[in-house]
Design a protein around this motif. Structure first.
Motif, PDB file in Angstrom:
ATOM      1  N   ARG A 168     -15.761  -2.011   5.164  1.00 52.02           N
ATOM      2  CA  ARG A 168     -15.964  -1.384   6.475  1.00 52.02           C
ATOM      3  C   ARG A 168     -15.457  -2.230   7.645  1.00 52.02           C
ATOM      4  O   ARG A 168     -15.807  -1.984   8.794  1.00 52.02           O
ATOM      5  N   THR A 169     -14.612  -3.228   7.380  1.00 46.19           N
ATOM      6  CA  THR A 169     -13.969  -3.978   8.453  1.00 46.19           C
ATOM      7  C   THR A 169     -12.642  -3.305   8.789  1.00 46.19           C
ATOM      8  O   THR A 169     -12.088  -2.555   7.985  1.00 46.19           O
ATOM      9  N   PHE A 170     -12.141  -3.596   9.979  1.00 41.50           N
ATOM     10  CA  PHE A 170     -10.906  -2.977  10.437  1.00 41.50           C
ATOM     11  C   PHE A 170      -9.679  -3.593   9.792  1.00 41.50           C
ATOM     12  O   PHE A 170      -9.637  -4.783   9.513  1.00 41.50           O
ATOM     13  N   VAL A 171      -8.660  -2.770   9.638  1.00 42.05           N
ATOM     14  CA  VAL A 171      -7.318  -3.211   9.296  1.00 42.05           C
ATOM     15  C   VAL A 171      -6.366  -2.312  10.084  1.00 42.05           C
ATOM     16  O   VAL A 171      -6.584  -1.102  10.184  1.00 42.05           O
ATOM     17  N   THR A 172      -5.343  -2.901  10.675  1.00 42.93           N
ATOM     18  CA  THR A 172      -4.419  -2.131  11.502  1.00 42.93           C
ATOM     19  C   THR A 172      -3.036  -2.097  10.879  1.00 42.93           C
ATOM     20  O   THR A 172      -2.708  -2.888   9.993  1.00 42.93           O
ATOM     21  N   GLU A 173      -2.225  -1.192  11.408  1.00 44.64           N
ATOM     22  CA  GLU A 173      -0.837  -1.140  10.971  1.00 44.64           C
ATOM     23  C   GLU A 173      -0.128  -2.453  11.309  1.00 44.64           C
ATOM     24  O   GLU A 173       0.810  -2.850  10.624  1.00 44.64           O
ATOM     25  N   VAL A 174      -0.583  -3.135  12.347  1.00 40.29           N
ATOM     26  CA  VAL A 174       0.006  -4.420  12.727  1.00 40.29           C
ATOM     27  C   VAL A 174      -0.307  -5.475  11.669  1.00 40.29           C
ATOM     28  O   VAL A 174       0.570  -6.253  11.281  1.00 40.29           O
ATOM     29  N   ASP A 175      -1.554  -5.516  11.165  1.00 42.65           N
ATOM     30  CA  ASP A 175      -1.913  -6.427  10.063  1.00 42.65           C
ATOM     31  C   ASP A 175      -0.939  -6.244   8.900  1.00 42.65           C
ATOM     32  O   ASP A 175      -0.369  -7.207   8.379  1.00 42.65           O
ATOM     33  N   ARG A 176      -0.788  -5.020   8.496  1.00 39.63           N
ATOM     34  CA  ARG A 176       0.057  -4.719   7.330  1.00 39.63           C
ATOM     35  C   ARG A 176       1.520  -5.041   7.584  1.00 39.63           C
ATOM     36  O   ARG A 176       2.218  -5.542   6.706  1.00 39.63           O
ATOM     37  N   SER A 177       1.971  -4.789   8.786  1.00 40.46           N
ATOM     38  CA  SER A 177       3.369  -5.081   9.124  1.00 40.46           C
ATOM     39  C   SER A 177       3.633  -6.581   9.115  1.00 40.46           C
ATOM     40  O   SER A 177       4.654  -7.040   8.594  1.00 40.46           O
ATOM     41  N   ILE A 178       2.717  -7.355   9.677  1.00 36.49           N
ATOM     42  CA  ILE A 178       2.884  -8.811   9.669  1.00 36.49           C
ATOM     43  C   ILE A 178       2.914  -9.329   8.240  1.00 36.49           C
ATOM     44  O   ILE A 178       3.759 -10.150   7.885  1.00 36.49           O
ATOM     45  N   GLU A 179       2.012  -8.841   7.393  1.00 32.91           N
ATOM     46  CA  GLU A 179       2.003  -9.283   5.992  1.00 32.91           C
ATOM     47  C   GLU A 179       3.298  -8.925   5.292  1.00 32.91           C
ATOM     48  O   GLU A 179       3.845  -9.718   4.544  1.00 32.91           O
ATOM     49  N   HIS A 180       3.784  -7.727   5.549  1.00 38.39           N
ATOM     50  CA  HIS A 180       4.999  -7.258   4.871  1.00 38.39           C
ATOM     51  C   HIS A 180       6.234  -8.042   5.322  1.00 38.39           C
ATOM     52  O   HIS A 180       7.056  -8.436   4.514  1.00 38.39           O
ATOM     53  N   HIS A 181       6.348  -8.280   6.617  1.00 35.81           N
ATOM     54  CA  HIS A 181       7.540  -8.934   7.154  1.00 35.81           C
ATOM     55  C   HIS A 181       7.398 -10.437   7.340  1.00 35.81           C
ATOM     56  O   HIS A 181       8.396 -11.128   7.431  1.00 35.81           O
ATOM     57  N   GLY A 182       6.165 -10.916   7.393  1.00 40.67           N
ATOM     58  CA  GLY A 182       5.950 -12.313   7.725  1.00 40.67           C
ATOM     59  C   GLY A 182       5.720 -13.238   6.563  1.00 40.67           C
ATOM     60  O   GLY A 182       5.438 -14.405   6.756  1.00 40.67           O
ATOM     61  N   SER A 183       5.830 -12.732   5.347  1.00 41.01           N
ATOM     62  CA  SER A 183       5.612 -13.602   4.196  1.00 41.01           C
ATOM     63  C   SER A 183       6.564 -13.199   3.084  1.00 41.01           C
ATOM     64  O   SER A 183       7.015 -12.065   3.030  1.00 41.01           O
ATOM     65  N   PRO A 184       6.880 -14.135   2.207  1.00 37.46           N
ATOM     66  CA  PRO A 184       7.803 -13.827   1.123  1.00 37.46           C
ATOM     67  C   PRO A 184       7.198 -12.826   0.148  1.00 37.46           C
ATOM     68  O   PRO A 184       5.995 -12.608   0.131  1.00 37.46           O
TER      69      PRO A 184
END
Length: 89
Positions: free
Chosen positions: A18-34
Motif C-alpha cells: 500500500r505504498t506509492f510507486v510512480t511512473e517516474v520511479d519505474r522510468s528511473i529504474e528502467h533507464h538509470g540502471s543496467p
C-alpha cells in the motif's frame, strides 16, 4: 528524471504493501540502471520496484529511484534518489 516529474501530472499506483510507486520511479529504474545481467555475470542490481536478480553476486548495486515517494507524490520537496553498492570479499 525525478525533478522533471516533480509537481507534474504523473501516474501514481500503489504496491501490495500500500505504498506509492510512480511512473517516474519505474522510468528511473528502467533507464538509470543496467539490465539485470548487464553482460557482466558478477554484477547485479537490486531495484526497489522491480526486485533483485543474482543474489550472492560479487557486486550488487542497490537503487531506490525516489526515496520518500509519498512526499514526491504530495509535492513536498524532501525526497532523494538512493544508490549504494555492496562488494563481496
Amino acid at each position: 528524471m525525478a525533478l522533471a516529474g516533480f509537481r507534474r501530472d504523473i501516474v501514481v499506483d500503489t504496491k501490495p504493501d500500500r505504498t506509492f510507486v510512480t511512473e517516474v520511479d519505474r522510468s528511473i529504474e528502467h533507464h538509470g540502471s543496467p539490465s539485470p545481467s548487464g553482460g557482466l555475470p558478477w554484477l547485479r542490481v537490486r531495484r526497489e520496484e522491480e526486485g533483485t536478480e543474482g543474489a550472492g553476486a560479487a557486486v550488487l548495486w542497490y537503487i531506490d529511484p525516489i526515496d520518500a515517494t509519498a512526499n514526491f507524490v504530495r509535492g513536498i520537496s524532501v525526497f532523494a534518489t538512493l544508490l549504494a553498492v555492496a562488494v563481496r570479499r
